[in-house]
Design a protein around this motif. Structure first.
Motif, PDB file in Angstrom:
ATOM      1  N   ARG A 114       0.817  -1.227   0.000  1.00 18.06           N
ATOM      2  CA  ARG A 114       0.000   0.000   0.000  1.00 18.06           C
ATOM      3  C   ARG A 114       0.849   1.276   0.000  1.00 18.06           C
ATOM      4  O   ARG A 114       0.310   2.370  -0.121  1.00 18.06           O
ATOM      5  N   TRP A 115       2.153   1.141   0.151  1.00 22.98           N
ATOM      6  CA  TRP A 115       3.022   2.318   0.280  1.00 22.98           C
ATOM      7  C   TRP A 115       3.042   3.137  -0.999  1.00 22.98           C
ATOM      8  O   TRP A 115       3.406   2.662  -2.061  1.00 22.98           O
ATOM      9  N   GLY A 116       2.628   4.379  -0.877  1.00 22.43           N
ATOM     10  CA  GLY A 116       2.624   5.291  -2.008  1.00 22.43           C
ATOM     11  C   GLY A 116       1.401   5.185  -2.903  1.00 22.43           C
ATOM     12  O   GLY A 116       1.276   5.937  -3.865  1.00 22.43           O
ATOM     13  N   VAL A 117       0.498   4.288  -2.586  1.00 22.59           N
ATOM     14  CA  VAL A 117      -0.723   4.145  -3.375  1.00 22.59           C
ATOM     15  C   VAL A 117      -1.697   5.247  -2.943  1.00 22.59           C
ATOM     16  O   VAL A 117      -1.897   5.463  -1.747  1.00 22.59           O
ATOM     17  N   PRO A 118      -2.310   5.952  -3.887  1.00 24.92           N
ATOM     18  CA  PRO A 118      -3.285   6.977  -3.505  1.00 24.92           C
ATOM     19  C   PRO A 118      -4.381   6.385  -2.613  1.00 24.92           C
ATOM     20  O   PRO A 118      -4.843   5.259  -2.837  1.00 24.92           O
ATOM     21  N   ALA A 119      -4.787   7.149  -1.604  1.00 24.49           N
ATOM     22  CA  ALA A 119      -5.759   6.676  -0.611  1.00 24.49           C
ATOM     23  C   ALA A 119      -7.025   6.124  -1.258  1.00 24.49           C
ATOM     24  O   ALA A 119      -7.581   5.128  -0.782  1.00 24.49           O
ATOM     25  N   LYS A 120      -7.456   6.733  -2.340  1.00 21.62           N
ATOM     26  CA  LYS A 120      -8.700   6.276  -2.966  1.00 21.62           C
ATOM     27  C   LYS A 120      -8.560   4.906  -3.622  1.00 21.62           C
ATOM     28  O   LYS A 120      -9.570   4.253  -3.920  1.00 21.62           O
ATOM     29  N   LEU A 121      -7.332   4.439  -3.854  1.00 18.04           N
ATOM     30  CA  LEU A 121      -7.116   3.139  -4.492  1.00 18.04           C
ATOM     31  C   LEU A 121      -6.829   2.003  -3.498  1.00 18.04           C
ATOM     32  O   LEU A 121      -6.875   0.835  -3.863  1.00 18.04           O
TER      33      LEU A 121
END
Length: 164
Positions: A114-121
């Motif tokens: 999840r690191w660096g993934v936009p919150a909405k994704l």
């Protein structure tokens, strides 16, 4: 890497881990192997010099991290590993990465999926794991094969705290 070499490498790298983290990681490896995957511990403990190289090359955002943890006497007690797919170490597929994340979370650990993934994704990753949809078209983070504990911070580990 052949199967005997992979297993030996994992056994050798497991010795570099703090005991409770080692136990949890063994569970992750067993879960993945039971699913027909071939996880390989690429890195466990790292020297400060190796960590600086990882930092300088952009493979880490920390000069001291879970890979660098030692006992008070300097014995490696790493609280992180990079757990690659031995069948595709350079470019692991989403099925491996999602199953790794699921197995890690079941063992009380977390990956960098999840690191660096936009919150909405991020909910897409969560849904894929919950539904065991290993082929879901999700965006993955920048260090998805990195595995670490959830019950201690890097600062706490540096100060001597270890996961229960």
């Amino acid at each position: 890497m052949n199967e005997a070499d992979r297993k030996k490498r994992n056994a050798d790298r497991l010795k570099e881990l703090y005991p409770t983290f080692r136990t949890r990681l063994k569970s992750v490896i067993s879960t993945l192997e039971a699913a027909g995957l071939r996880p390989r511990i690429q890195d466990a403990w790292r020297s400060p010099a190796d960590q600086k190289k990882a930092y300088d090359s952009g493979h880490s955002k920390l000069l001291y991290g879970f890979h660098n943890v030692t006992s008070s006497t300097g014995t490696p007690e790493s609280l992180a590993v990079d757990l690659l797919d031995d069948d595709s170490p350079v470019n692991p597929g989403k099925p491996y990465l999602l199953q790794l994340a699921a197995a890690a979370e079941k063992a009380g650990l977390v990956t960098g999926i999840r690191w660096g993934v936009p919150a909405k994704l991020i909910p897409g990753i969560d849904t894929a794991i919950a539904n065991k949809d290993w082929s879901a078209p999700v965006k993955v983070g920048w260090d998805p094969t990195h595995v670490q504990p959830t019950d201690v911070t890097v600062a706490e580990a540096k100060a001597g705290k270890r996961p229960a």
